[in-house]
Design a protein around this motif. Structure first.
Motif, short mmCIF file in Angstrom:
data_model
loop_
_atom_site.label_atom_id
_atom_site.label_comp_id
_atom_site.label_asym_id
_atom_site.label_seq_id
_atom_site.Cartn_x
_atom_site.Cartn_y
_atom_site.Cartn_z
N LEU A 12 -1.89 -4.91 -4.90
CA LEU A 12 -1.31 -3.57 -4.84
C LEU A 12 -2.43 -2.59 -4.57
CD1 LEU A 12 1.16 -3.43 -7.87
CD2 LEU A 12 1.76 -2.96 -5.49
N ALA A 13 -2.21 -1.67 -3.62
CA ALA A 13 -3.23 -0.67 -3.30
C ALA A 13 -2.59 0.70 -3.25
CB ALA A 13 -3.90 -0.99 -1.97
N PHE A 14 -3.17 1.62 -3.99
CA PHE A 14 -2.71 3.00 -4.03
C PHE A 14 -3.75 3.87 -3.34
CE2 PHE A 14 -0.85 0.78 -7.54
CZ PHE A 14 0.43 1.31 -7.69
N PHE A 15 -3.34 4.64 -2.33
CA PHE A 15 -4.27 5.54 -1.66
C PHE A 15 -3.93 6.99 -1.97
CE2 PHE A 15 -5.01 8.20 2.20
CZ PHE A 15 -6.34 8.49 1.89
N SER A 16 -4.84 7.67 -2.68
CA SER A 16 -4.61 9.06 -3.09
C SER A 16 -3.15 9.21 -3.52
CB SER A 16 -4.96 10.02 -1.96
OG SER A 16 -6.36 10.27 -1.92
N ALA A 17 -2.74 8.33 -4.40
CA ALA A 17 -1.33 8.21 -4.76
C ALA A 17 -1.08 8.65 -6.20
CB ALA A 17 -0.87 6.76 -4.58
N PHE A 18 0.15 9.08 -6.44
CA PHE A 18 0.58 9.42 -7.78
C PHE A 18 0.89 8.13 -8.54
CE2 PHE A 18 4.14 10.70 -10.70
CZ PHE A 18 3.33 11.34 -11.61
N ILE A 19 0.36 8.02 -9.74
CA ILE A 19 0.64 6.88 -10.62
C ILE A 19 1.56 7.39 -11.72
CG2 ILE A 19 -0.33 5.06 -12.05
CD1 ILE A 19 -1.21 4.99 -9.09
N PRO A 20 2.81 6.99 -11.70
CA PRO A 20 3.77 7.58 -12.64
C PRO A 20 3.60 7.11 -14.07
CG PRO A 20 4.81 5.82 -11.39
CD PRO A 20 3.43 6.00 -10.81
N VAL A 65 0.84 -1.19 0.00
CA VAL A 65 0.00 0.00 0.00
C VAL A 65 0.88 1.25 0.00
CG1 VAL A 65 -1.91 1.20 1.14
CG2 VAL A 65 -1.64 -1.29 1.43
N GLY A 66 0.62 2.17 -0.94
CA GLY A 66 1.39 3.41 -1.00
C GLY A 66 0.48 4.62 -0.99
N HIS A 67 0.89 5.64 -0.26
CA HIS A 67 0.13 6.89 -0.17
C HIS A 67 0.89 8.00 -0.90
CE1 HIS A 67 -0.84 10.71 2.25
NE2 HIS A 67 -1.90 10.47 1.51
N SER A 68 0.18 8.80 -1.67
CA SER A 68 0.72 10.01 -2.28
C SER A 68 1.95 9.68 -3.14
CB SER A 68 1.05 11.02 -1.16
OG SER A 68 1.33 12.28 -1.67
N PHE A 69 3.09 10.31 -2.86
CA PHE A 69 4.32 10.04 -3.61
C PHE A 69 4.68 8.57 -3.63
CE2 PHE A 69 8.51 8.84 -1.96
CZ PHE A 69 9.24 8.80 -3.14
N ALA A 70 4.31 7.82 -2.59
CA ALA A 70 4.73 6.42 -2.49
C ALA A 70 4.19 5.56 -3.63
CB ALA A 70 4.32 5.81 -1.15
N GLY A 71 3.24 6.11 -4.39
CA GLY A 71 2.82 5.40 -5.59
C GLY A 71 3.98 5.14 -6.55
N VAL A 72 4.98 6.02 -6.50
CA VAL A 72 6.13 5.86 -7.40
C VAL A 72 7.04 4.72 -6.94
CG1 VAL A 72 8.06 7.01 -8.54
CG2 VAL A 72 6.00 8.31 -7.97
N PRO A 73 7.56 4.74 -5.71
CA PRO A 73 8.46 3.64 -5.33
C PRO A 73 7.78 2.29 -5.23
CG PRO A 73 8.06 5.09 -3.45
CD PRO A 73 7.51 5.78 -4.67
N ILE A 74 6.47 2.23 -4.88
CA ILE A 74 5.87 0.88 -4.85
C ILE A 74 5.67 0.36 -6.27
CG2 ILE A 74 4.78 1.34 -2.60
CD1 ILE A 74 2.05 1.17 -4.04
N THR A 75 5.47 1.28 -7.22
CA THR A 75 5.41 0.86 -8.62
C THR A 75 6.75 0.30 -9.06
OG1 THR A 75 3.67 2.45 -9.18
CG2 THR A 75 5.05 1.66 -10.99
N GLY A 76 7.83 0.95 -8.64
CA GLY A 76 9.16 0.47 -8.99
C GLY A 76 9.54 -0.83 -8.30
N ALA A 77 9.05 -1.01 -7.08
CA ALA A 77 9.41 -2.20 -6.31
C ALA A 77 8.60 -3.43 -6.69
CB ALA A 77 9.24 -1.91 -4.82
N ALA A 78 7.36 -3.22 -7.12
CA ALA A 78 6.44 -4.34 -7.33
C ALA A 78 6.98 -5.46 -8.22
CB ALA A 78 5.11 -3.82 -7.87
N PRO A 79 7.57 -5.17 -9.38
CA PRO A 79 8.04 -6.27 -10.23
C PRO A 79 9.13 -7.12 -9.56
CG PRO A 79 7.93 -4.23 -11.47
CD PRO A 79 7.78 -3.87 -10.03
#
Length: 236
Positions: free
Chosen positions: A94-102, A71-85
């Motif tokens: 994967l859960a994004f909360f009010s997060a940026f999707i790069p 789960v990533g909030h706000s900016f954390a949408g970026v690093p969790i996207t990078g880490a997921a693979p």
């Protein structure tokens, strides 16, 4: 399941504790991470986005976590996207909360506009450790508007300067494509701090947003609603 929570800019794992307590009470494992440079006493000098991604991967592997809801909030949408693979075999959701999707090649700073990105870089260059801070007026009017000032100040005083490299760097591609992991986008209904409309950000993941009450800081003001939304949608 093991819920791994990653905070947004200027925040630490502490911001996820109210939600985490409720998730734990439901019988799940909870791990609230604080990215390097964002704990009091950390040295944020020289940290880049790759350091945030590496930290998430390393902590998941060090703790040998499986069946993960990341789960990533706000900016954390970026690093969790990078880490997921890199931890895909361990992921359940994967859960994004009010997060940026790069988008490929787009940093968090760039998504906020050229003028804001230039201000962020210039501001960071004026600090000894290349960091970006947030002032109380911006915090209370953009991230936590309409909440009691005493609560706004209490949360604000927990914040730490953000390593600028985290928001100035971009992912080269969109590594979630073809990952095969279910995705949920949760959106705070009164969030006015996002780099783009929440519906647009959710659409980048090909999902409809799940609306929860509150502002950008709803994990602190409406933790029960957010915890319930996570549990309901992860089990869906």
């Amino acid at each position: 399941m093991n819920f791994v929570f990653v905070p947004g800019t200027n925040h630490g794992g502490w911001c996820w504790h109210p939600v985490g307590r409720r998730i734990r009470a439901a019988g799940h494992g909870v791990h609230a991470l604080t990215l390097p440079g964002l704990a009091m006493g950390d040295d944020p000098s020289g940290l880049r986005l790759t350091d945030a991604i590496e930290y998430i991967v390393r902590e998941v592997e060090r703790r040998d976590l499986t069946d993960i809801v990341l789960v990533g909030h706000s900016f954390a949408g970026v690093p969790i996207t990078g880490a997921a693979p890199r931890i895909a075999r361990r992921l359940k959701h994967l859960a994004f909360f009010s997060a940026f999707i790069p988008r490929p090649g787009e940093s968090m700073a760039a998504a906020l506009g050229a003028e804001t990105a230039a201000w962020m870089r210039a501001t960071a260059l004026e600090t000894p450790a290349f960091t970006i801070d947030i002032d109380f007026e911006t915090f209370r009017t953009r991230l936590m508007q309409d909440e009691p000032e005493q609560l706004q100040r209490l949360v604000f005083e927990q914040l730490t300067p953000q390593p600028a490299g985290y928001v100035l760097d971009a992912l080269d591609d969109q590594p979630l494509t073809g990952l095969g992991v279910p995705v949920t986008y949760l959106l705070a209904e009164r969030d006015i701090a996002l780099a783009a409309p929440g519906t647009e950000l959710a659409a980048r993941l090909d999902v409809e947003p799940v609306i929860v009450p509150g502002t950008h800081e709803a994990m602190l003001t409406h933790p029960g609603d957010l915890a319930d939304a996570l549990l309901e949608n992860v089990h869906a």
